[in-house]
Design a protein around this motif. Sequence first.
Motif, mmCIF file in Angstrom:
data_model
loop_
_atom_site.group_PDB
_atom_site.id
_atom_site.type_symbol
_atom_site.label_atom_id
_atom_site.label_comp_id
_atom_site.label_asym_id
_atom_site.label_seq_id
_atom_site.Cartn_x
_atom_site.Cartn_y
_atom_site.Cartn_z
ATOM 1 N N GLY A 7 11.290 15.357 -8.508
ATOM 2 C CA GLY A 7 10.106 15.306 -7.431
ATOM 3 C C GLY A 7 10.313 13.747 -7.062
ATOM 4 O O GLY A 7 9.293 12.798 -7.697
ATOM 5 N N ALA A 8 11.277 13.185 -6.370
ATOM 6 C CA ALA A 8 11.503 11.789 -6.063
ATOM 7 C C ALA A 8 10.686 11.484 -4.446
ATOM 8 O O ALA A 8 11.225 10.935 -3.641
ATOM 9 N N GLY A 9 9.435 11.969 -4.774
ATOM 10 C CA GLY A 9 8.645 11.548 -3.394
ATOM 11 C C GLY A 9 8.002 10.040 -3.686
ATOM 12 O O GLY A 9 8.778 9.038 -3.824
ATOM 13 N N ALA A 10 6.743 9.947 -3.444
ATOM 14 C CA ALA A 10 6.151 8.740 -3.606
ATOM 15 C C ALA A 10 6.236 7.900 -4.886
ATOM 16 O O ALA A 10 6.948 7.119 -5.178
ATOM 17 N N ILE A 11 5.586 8.649 -5.811
ATOM 18 C CA ILE A 11 5.723 8.175 -7.333
ATOM 19 C C ILE A 11 7.104 8.118 -7.694
ATOM 20 O O ILE A 11 7.593 7.391 -8.541
ATOM 21 N N GLY A 12 7.805 9.357 -7.801
ATOM 22 C CA GLY A 12 9.231 9.658 -8.364
ATOM 23 C C GLY A 12 10.157 8.691 -7.621
ATOM 24 O O GLY A 12 10.963 8.158 -8.417
ATOM 25 N N GLY A 13 9.773 8.671 -6.339
ATOM 26 C CA GLY A 13 10.771 7.551 -5.518
ATOM 27 C C GLY A 13 10.704 6.167 -6.054
ATOM 28 O O GLY A 13 11.651 5.428 -6.228
ATOM 29 N N LEU A 14 9.323 5.751 -6.209
ATOM 30 C CA LEU A 14 9.283 4.449 -7.065
ATOM 31 C C LEU A 14 9.921 4.216 -8.226
ATOM 32 O O LEU A 14 10.662 3.123 -8.287
ATOM 33 N N LEU A 15 9.869 5.189 -8.986
ATOM 34 C CA LEU A 15 10.164 5.097 -10.453
ATOM 35 C C LEU A 15 11.558 5.125 -10.328
ATOM 36 O O LEU A 15 12.627 4.187 -10.897
#
Length: 324
Positions: A7-15
């Motif tokens: 789930g590399a959206g907002a939070i996942g992408g940030l991480l």
Amino acid sequence: MRICVYGAGAIGGLLGARLARSGVDVSLVARGPHLAAIREKGLSLESGAERFTVYPQAAEDPASFGPQDYVIVALKAHQVPGVVERLQPLLGPKTAVVLAVNGVPWWYFHAIGGELEGRRLASVDPGDVQWNGIGPERAIGCVVYPAAEVAEPGLVRLVDGDRFSLGEPSGERTERVTRLAEAFVAAGFKAPVRPRLRDEIWVKLWGNLSFNPISALTCATLEQICADEGTRAVARAMMLEAREIGLKLGVRFAVDVDRRIEGAAAVGAHKTSMLQDLERGRALETDALVTAVQEMGRLVGLPTPSIDLVAALLRLRARTAGCA
């Protein structure tokens, strides 16, 4: 260290972006235009004046990634049961699963001790799909504080915050949670390991339980909800009911309800995630944020009249908006 962010959206992408930049072997599960952009030109993270791009593996189906040391699930709570089967190729004998998910976690009563040890929560894990398919022994708890957004496909923008509190359900400081915290810190985050993570889960849950539904019902920002005498009183009543449930479960609250409300008011003209989902026609996180508290109230024999009233209005609002 191999980490898959599911789930590399907002939070996942940030991480994923920061972990990849720090040298971790990161793979991302994404979909749609966001996935296409990541594959074509990498994943970019913008934070203030800083912007950088990383080029991790990315796919919609993680089957080719193989077993991981850690899988970070960064989805909405109601989406997780539907991906448990697709998670299986990522799970080796020692893989830990980090639930970077809002609300009451499905593993809540694992390693808690007492008469509720091992109790399942139907509201957040219908049919025990996660309990049986992931296993509570794999779970590492995570309380997410940053606010981020997908500004455009392939670009995540950090709005505020840099803390991810971590903790084992048992409260132990194990090697696996320590290693993960060290990786987060090396990537530029604050990552305290909490011996009593459930206490922190409840303090954040206070806001999610009350402000999210009220915002969806009124279309108001946090600032407006806290400034209005009526809606502030509703939020306070919901928090007080939740506080009694938490106390019955052994939770220690580091702040009181009024201080928690003032903290939300200080955020200003912010739209909650539930209001944003409503405006975009997405399913609402009702069960993890609200229904689970009702269920826990029943478990400990405490009434939740204010929560019940707001929950009933919220469910109808979601259905009439096509967001159920």
